[in-house]
Design an enzyme around this catalytic site. Structure first.
Site, PDB file in Angstrom:
ATOM      1  N   HIS A 165     -43.673 -25.763 -16.889  1.00 19.04           N
ATOM      2  CA  HIS A 165     -44.083 -24.378 -16.630  1.00 19.04           C
ATOM      3  C   HIS A 165     -45.369 -24.019 -17.373  1.00 19.04           C
ATOM      4  CE1 HIS A 165     -40.263 -23.450 -14.583  1.00 19.04           C
ATOM      5  NE2 HIS A 165     -39.693 -24.186 -15.528  1.00 19.04           N
TER       6      HIS A 165
ATOM      7  N   ASN B 132     -35.640 -19.791 -11.661  1.00 17.40           N
ATOM      8  CA  ASN B 132     -36.644 -20.307 -10.733  1.00 17.40           C
ATOM      9  C   ASN B 132     -36.585 -19.535  -9.422  1.00 17.40           C
ATOM     10  OD1 ASN B 132     -37.734 -22.455 -12.333  1.00 17.40           O
ATOM     11  ND2 ASN B 132     -35.953 -23.713 -11.859  1.00 17.40           N
TER      12      ASN B 132
ATOM     13  N   HIS C   6     -30.278 -31.831  -2.744  1.00 20.88           N
ATOM     14  CA  HIS C   6     -30.304 -30.430  -2.327  1.00 20.88           C
ATOM     15  C   HIS C   6     -31.643 -29.794  -2.693  1.00 20.88           C
ATOM     16  CE1 HIS C   6     -27.549 -26.618  -1.870  1.00 20.88           C
ATOM     17  NE2 HIS C   6     -28.498 -26.694  -0.958  1.00 20.88           N
TER      18      HIS C   6
ATOM     19  N   SER D 193     -39.084 -28.345   2.256  1.00 24.94           N
ATOM     20  CA  SER D 193     -39.053 -27.395   3.369  1.00 24.94           C
ATOM     21  C   SER D 193     -40.199 -26.404   3.201  1.00 24.94           C
ATOM     22  CB  SER D 193     -37.709 -26.655   3.387  1.00 24.94           C
ATOM     23  OG  SER D 193     -37.649 -25.707   2.337  1.00 24.94           O
TER      24      SER D 193
ATOM     25  N   LYS E  89     -34.074 -10.476  -4.888  1.00 24.65           N
ATOM     26  CA  LYS E  89     -34.573 -10.586  -3.517  1.00 24.65           C
ATOM     27  C   LYS E  89     -35.877  -9.801  -3.400  1.00 24.65           C
ATOM     28  CE  LYS E  89     -31.086 -12.939  -1.791  1.00 24.65           C
ATOM     29  NZ  LYS E  89     -31.263 -14.310  -1.268  1.00 24.65           N
TER      30      LYS E  89
ATOM     31  N   TRP F  62     -23.119 -20.858  -4.412  1.00 24.57           N
ATOM     32  CA  TRP F  62     -21.877 -20.197  -4.013  1.00 24.57           C
ATOM     33  C   TRP F  62     -22.105 -19.545  -2.654  1.00 24.57           C
ATOM     34  CZ3 TRP F  62     -20.265 -16.842  -8.880  1.00 24.57           C
ATOM     35  CH2 TRP F  62     -20.021 -17.699  -9.962  1.00 24.57           C
TER      36      TRP F  62
ATOM     37  N   HIS G 102     -22.370 -17.073   0.211  1.00 22.94           N
ATOM     38  CA  HIS G 102     -22.500 -15.612   0.239  1.00 22.94           C
ATOM     39  C   HIS G 102     -21.395 -14.970   1.071  1.00 22.94           C
ATOM     40  CE1 HIS G 102     -27.014 -15.337  -1.024  1.00 22.94           C
ATOM     41  NE2 HIS G 102     -26.315 -16.175  -1.771  1.00 22.94           N
TER      42      HIS G 102
ATOM     43  N   TYR H  11     -34.793 -24.459 -25.318  1.00 19.72           N
ATOM     44  CA  TYR H  11     -35.854 -23.451 -25.195  1.00 19.72           C
ATOM     45  C   TYR H  11     -36.277 -22.857 -26.545  1.00 19.72           C
ATOM     46  CZ  TYR H  11     -36.328 -23.492 -20.146  1.00 19.72           C
ATOM     47  OH  TYR H  11     -36.620 -23.858 -18.863  1.00 19.72           O
TER      48      TYR H  11
END
Length: 527
Positions: A75, A148, A194, A201, A237, A303, A305, A358
């Site tokens: 980062h 992230n 995954h 993508s 979101k 998980w 939705h 960290y």
């Protein structure tokens, strides 16, 4: 021409205009001594050597020699901004943290977005996950939700993290990015499928930082005022909508405007176009976790939705740019172990590893007193403890208060109401191998149900275009992993690789590089 300049380009002009009614400050040394001449060294005659007594020069040069601090190992390249978080929905049934105390409560925040693998000077538009770290300056101390733009990660065991990052960085001999290293690691660790599929993508090339979601990624624990605990995931979101770059546009920007994402965020805020995100949680009871179909603390999985719907909590708004990048962004330090009462870690192995890693990194980069740096300081809480001294102690070092505990002199005392929640641990201590904990089911769902046909096609092209740089045996192993997800996935990538390999006539043998022996060095020295 001047009218079309953006806010980043006009930053110095804007700074001057904001000072238009003020006289220029008197130039000084670091110690505050006024300077009479900043253009000419003090020398013995016009052609003579400079004098050691020229403290104007030595003060300037000695500080210049120490300007850089170690960049972040990961980062390293990022952008920062400031704003607030406002609670819009009551979640007190799940969590007692003061940041969620009541609807309408606002909390100051600092946010840093970043790429992951690149160095500080790398391009903003490379295919890479994006860091999405938020510091909440709460009444009970700072809460750092360090995530992230993806809800998952490449690995689930923190012991693998250094090797994973080494594989994404530079070859130790050539000092170049090495596709053999990248794909060798990924193909040997199929739990990465995954995140790798997500990365190649369209979502692997977000259009700056404003048009992407953010995730705490890990599973956390929430505790309410009655002592009841729940497992939780955090989601941001974007209210701007999702926008991604095409491969061609990302490559063009990488060469023409490598700081594209930093500039986009700065200009938007400077123009009053404040980006915002809606904040949600997913909640799982302990009983549900016990009966879940897979490990609910596995960072390589999500998980559902449908089973665990998003619960709205609040809104995050960014409305201020940093006054100074180094002071407020480069020194901005996030620590997942910074959790106020009501928020605790889960058994997530990756989270557990980050609880140590960290703050250890920050003490290396910034010093033992990094939490006294203003941007990291928990300014809405009063720090009172028995930590003292160390480099760059910036305040009164807690004065004459006792520096030992316990004591008899009214110094800070522990408060029982803040003791962490109890939880039961009954398993045997061992090193448990989690490499084969169903690495394909959710990837198959992503490939067949989340992506449409055009998106699947682009995913396979993107992946094959990167994988073609690796040796054939690594390509083959990776394709076999993809076939385990879905035969169509592996076959499409293999077909593209066959085309690329035929064009490149890629049949080079494996080469092993080693350090020359003593005889070779001796022979070389005689030539």
């Amino acid at each position: 021409m001047g009218d079309s300049r953006d806010k980043t380009t006009d930053q110095i002009k804007t700074w001057k205009e904001n000072r238009s009614s003020q006289r220029a400050d008197t130039l000084t040394t670091g110690a505050g001594h006024p300077i009479g001449d900043k253009l000419n060294l003090q020398t013995a005659g016009p052609r003579g050597p400079l004098l050691v007594q020229d403290v104007v020069f030595t003060d300037e040069m000695a500080h210049f020699d120490r300007e850089r601090i170690p960049e972040r190992v990961v980062h390293a390249k990022g952008a920062g901004a400031f704003g607030y978080f406002e609670v819009t929905h009551d979640i007190s049934r799940y969590c007692k943290a003061k940041v969620f105390e009541h609807v309408g409560k606002t909390t100051p925040i600092a946010v840093r977005f970043s790429t992951v693998a690149g160095e500080s000077g790398s391009a903003d538009t490379v295919r890479d996950p994006r860091g999405f770290a938020v510091k909440f300056y709460t009444d009970d101390g700072n809460w750092d939700l360090t995530g992230n733009n993806t809800p998952i990660f490449f690995i689930r065991d923190a012991l693998l993290f250094p090797s994973f990052i080494h594989s994404q960085k530079r070859n130790p001999q050539t000092h170049m990015k090495d596709p053999d290293m990248v794909w060798d690691f990924w193909s040997l660790r199929p739990e990465s499928l995954h995140q790798v599929s997500f990365l190649f993508s369209d979502r692997g090339l977000p259009d700056g930082y404003r048009f992407m979601n953010g995730y705490g990624s890990h599973t956390f624990k929430l505790v309410n005022a009655d002592g009841e605990s729940f497992y939780c995931k955090f989601h941001y979101k974007t209210d701007q909508g999702i926008k991604n770059l095409s491969v061609e546009e990302a490559e063009r920007l990488a060469s023409t405007n490598p700081d594209y994402a930093i500039g986009d965020l700065f200009n938007a805020i400077a123009n009053g176009n404040f980006p915002s995100w809606t904040f949600f949680i997913q909640v799982m009871t302990f009983e549900q976790a016990e009966n879940f179909q897979f490990n609910p603390f596995d960072l390589t999985k999500v998980w559902s939705h449908k089973e665990y719907p998003l619960i709205p909590v609040g809104k995050m708004v960014l409305n201020r740019n940093p006054v100074n990048y180094f002071a407020e962004v480069e020194q901005l330090a996030f620590d997942p172990s910074n959790m106020p009462p009501g928020i605790e870690p889960s058994p997530d192995k990756m989270l557990q590893g980050r609880l140590f890693s960290y703050p250890d990194t920050h003490r290396h980069r910034l010093g033992a007193n990094y939490l006294q740096i203003p941007v990291n300081c928990p300014f809405r809480a009063r720090v009172a403890n028995y930590q003292r001294d160390g480099p760059m102690c910036m305040f009164d070092n807690q004065g004459g208060a006792p520096n030992y505990f316990p004591n008899s002199f009214s110094a800070p005392e522990a408060q029982p109401q803040f003791v962490e929640s109890k939880f039961r641990v009954s398993s045997d201590v061992a090193r448990y191998n989690s490499a084969d904990d169903d690495n394909v089911t959710q990837v198959c769902t992503f490939y067949t149900q989340v992506l449409n046909e055009d998106e699947r096609q682009r995913l396979c092209h993107n992946m094959a275009g990167a994988l073609k740089g690796a040796q054939l045996f690594i390509q083959k192993r990776m394709v076999e992993n993809l076939k385990a997800v879905h035969p169509d996935y592996g076959n499409r990538v293999q077909t593209l690789l066959n085309k690329y390999n035929a064009e490149a006539q890629k049949n080079t043998p494996v080469r092993v590089y080693s350090r020359p022996g003593a005889s070779a060095i001796t022979t070389s020295s005689k030539m």
